[in-house]
Design a protein around this motif. Sequence first.
Motif, short mmCIF file in Angstrom:
data_model
loop_
_atom_site.label_atom_id
_atom_site.label_comp_id
_atom_site.label_asym_id
_atom_site.label_seq_id
_atom_site.Cartn_x
_atom_site.Cartn_y
_atom_site.Cartn_z
N GLN A 1 -10.36 -62.87 64.91
CA GLN A 1 -9.81 -61.73 64.55
C GLN A 1 -8.54 -61.28 65.57
O GLN A 1 -7.64 -60.87 65.05
N LEU A 2 -8.76 -61.51 66.79
CA LEU A 2 -7.89 -60.88 67.87
C LEU A 2 -6.44 -61.84 67.63
O LEU A 2 -5.48 -61.48 67.57
N CYS A 3 -6.86 -63.18 67.42
CA CYS A 3 -5.75 -64.01 67.23
C CYS A 3 -4.97 -63.71 65.77
O CYS A 3 -3.70 -63.88 66.02
N ALA A 4 -5.60 -63.38 64.82
CA ALA A 4 -5.00 -63.18 63.60
C ALA A 4 -4.21 -61.79 63.76
O ALA A 4 -3.19 -61.85 63.16
N LEU A 5 -4.85 -60.81 64.44
CA LEU A 5 -4.16 -59.74 64.67
C LEU A 5 -2.83 -59.83 65.43
O LEU A 5 -1.78 -59.25 65.38
N LEU A 6 -2.97 -60.89 66.30
CA LEU A 6 -1.65 -61.08 67.19
C LEU A 6 -0.63 -61.76 66.37
O LEU A 6 0.35 -61.27 66.67
N LEU A 7 -1.04 -62.54 65.51
CA LEU A 7 -0.18 -63.29 64.78
C LEU A 7 0.35 -62.45 63.59
O LEU A 7 1.78 -62.34 63.34
N LEU A 8 -0.29 -61.37 63.12
CA LEU A 8 0.42 -60.31 62.24
C LEU A 8 1.20 -59.41 63.03
O LEU A 8 2.29 -59.06 62.39
N THR A 9 0.95 -59.06 64.37
CA THR A 9 1.77 -58.28 65.26
C THR A 9 3.30 -59.03 65.15
O THR A 9 4.27 -58.50 64.94
N SER B 1 -9.47 -57.74 47.76
CA SER B 1 -8.36 -57.22 48.48
C SER B 1 -7.06 -57.97 47.67
O SER B 1 -7.09 -59.03 46.80
N ASP B 2 -5.90 -57.27 47.81
CA ASP B 2 -4.71 -57.51 47.21
C ASP B 2 -4.05 -58.79 47.92
O ASP B 2 -3.29 -59.69 47.41
N TYR B 3 -4.16 -59.10 49.25
CA TYR B 3 -3.72 -60.01 50.24
C TYR B 3 -4.87 -60.32 50.98
O TYR B 3 -5.70 -59.57 51.54
N VAL B 4 -4.97 -61.79 51.29
CA VAL B 4 -5.81 -62.14 52.20
C VAL B 4 -5.46 -62.93 53.35
O VAL B 4 -4.83 -64.02 52.97
N VAL B 5 -5.78 -62.66 54.54
CA VAL B 5 -5.37 -63.55 55.78
C VAL B 5 -6.89 -64.01 56.09
O VAL B 5 -7.84 -63.32 56.34
N TYR B 6 -7.19 -65.48 56.13
CA TYR B 6 -8.32 -65.84 56.61
C TYR B 6 -8.24 -65.98 58.25
O TYR B 6 -7.46 -66.53 58.80
N SER B 7 -9.51 -65.80 58.80
CA SER B 7 -9.31 -65.88 60.29
C SER B 7 -9.91 -67.26 60.83
O SER B 7 -9.50 -67.64 62.08
N GLN B 8 -10.22 -68.25 59.80
CA GLN B 8 -10.35 -69.55 59.96
C GLN B 8 -11.31 -69.94 61.09
O GLN B 8 -11.09 -70.96 62.02
N ARG C 1 8.68 -59.45 64.12
CA ARG C 1 9.96 -60.26 63.77
C ARG C 1 10.59 -59.77 62.59
O ARG C 1 11.91 -59.61 62.66
N ARG C 2 9.74 -59.63 61.31
CA ARG C 2 10.45 -59.18 60.28
C ARG C 2 11.08 -57.68 60.38
O ARG C 2 12.30 -57.57 59.75
N SER C 3 10.63 -56.90 61.15
CA SER C 3 11.18 -55.67 61.11
C SER C 3 12.22 -55.67 62.34
O SER C 3 12.99 -54.72 62.44
N GLY C 4 12.46 -56.66 62.93
CA GLY C 4 13.49 -56.92 64.00
C GLY C 4 13.21 -56.08 65.46
O GLY C 4 13.91 -56.16 66.36
N ARG C 5 11.81 -55.70 65.51
CA ARG C 5 11.43 -55.10 66.72
C ARG C 5 11.18 -55.92 67.74
O ARG C 5 11.55 -55.53 68.73
N LEU D 1 3.20 -66.60 57.81
CA LEU D 1 1.81 -65.96 57.05
C LEU D 1 2.48 -65.93 55.54
O LEU D 1 2.59 -64.78 54.90
N PRO D 2 2.58 -66.94 54.96
CA PRO D 2 2.98 -67.10 53.52
C PRO D 2 2.16 -65.96 52.55
O PRO D 2 2.70 -65.39 51.70
N GLU D 3 0.75 -65.83 52.91
CA GLU D 3 0.00 -64.95 52.12
C GLU D 3 0.44 -63.66 52.16
O GLU D 3 0.24 -62.65 51.16
N LEU D 4 1.44 -63.20 53.06
CA LEU D 4 1.87 -61.90 53.03
C LEU D 4 3.43 -61.60 52.72
O LEU D 4 3.74 -60.69 53.00
N ASP D 5 4.07 -62.73 52.46
CA ASP D 5 5.43 -62.63 52.13
C ASP D 5 6.02 -61.78 51.07
O ASP D 5 6.92 -61.18 51.12
N GLY D 6 4.79 -61.37 50.22
CA GLY D 6 5.26 -60.49 48.95
C GLY D 6 5.05 -58.88 49.59
O GLY D 6 5.49 -58.19 48.69
#
Length: 360
Positions: free
Chosen positions: A161-169, A138-145, A174-178, A37-42
């Motif tokens: 939206q569910l799909c995008a929320l799962l991807l966000l999770t 918004s400062d960051y946008v994730v499109y649900s497509q 992964r990034r937090s190592g959880r 999700l490069p749109e959130l990498d920052g």
Amino acid sequence: EKGGFKHFMLKEIFEQPKVIRDCLLGRVDQQSGQVRLPELDGLPVPERLHIVACGTSYHAGLWGLYLLEKLAGIPVQVEIASEFRYRDPILPKNGVVLAISQSGETMDTMAGVKLAKSRGLPVIGLCNVVGSSISRESDYVVYSQAGPEISVASTKAMCSQLCALLLLTLYWGRRSGRLDTAQCTAILRGLQDMPRVLEDALPSLRAEAQRLARHYAEATSFLYLGRGPSYPLALEGALKLKEISYIHAEGYASGEMKHGPIALIDPRFPTFAMALDDEFFPKVKSNLVEVQARAGEIIALTNEGLDLAVEHPWFVPKAQAPLSAFVVLPALQLFAYEMADYLGKDVDQPRNLAKSVTVE
Ligand code: F6R
């Protein structure tokens, strides 16, 4: 333009396999099993998340809470935008606001975004309509497509939206190592498989919805029950039935039933339950036994092989825990659709409703 379907709503329900595919497009790295999700990498992984939305998008957010807490370890609050904006909420500096809106034009959600920004919190917009007001603010946008949604009652947008929320999770987990690679890969495989599962299942889900709608067409009220991540789906099932068939319905957390609504149960007040093969099943089952003790009729979305005796078991393909929502959601939508259509209601243009709510 309805592609051979009688209504846009039905067409959009049947588009959900494609919606999942499109939402995943370019976002899964097959090699590493990672979500991109490069749109959130920052943005660092949020220490706390405030989800703000209305209606169906609010239900999607509530579902996201169960995943984000359990799999990504992020504390989450989910807020109805019209409450959030006037509550003078406490927004700690380490928080992030996630505004969910299909149209990206909902006035109350937009006000929540502005409030968060005025307090210095970063805002992520999860929007469907590209270039919409909330996506621009918004400062960051994730499109649900999900592509354009024409039916006033939202269906495929929630799926996306569910799909995008799962991807966000998975992305944050992964990034937090959880989450480790194996857990992430297993869920992603299940998700990538879901379009095919749904394509197979949708025609028979519809046939069953049609059969049940004929049986229950006289009902004037429904109680929808679910536990855990199925609780927001119970709310959504009830909302869909209300808005297009004009039949009263209430969604409840199944454990809350004995704290009041159980008083309503009688042979003319049916219950629509989510009783899937997951950790919540034994509890849901005991709640349903209480309904049966009061002669209430039950439709239960369930899986083969479970020990459950209700009037109308509605078997759906079994999916691992967070993925079952993608099968349950179209079943709920199809039931509402078939009820409304059978009763002769204007499915795509329900009375008193507008596609995007740009007033308070
Ligand atoms: C229900 C429905 C509404 C919207 C709500 C939010 O079927 O369509 O409840 O979900 O008005 O709309 P968006 O997501 O555009 O902010």
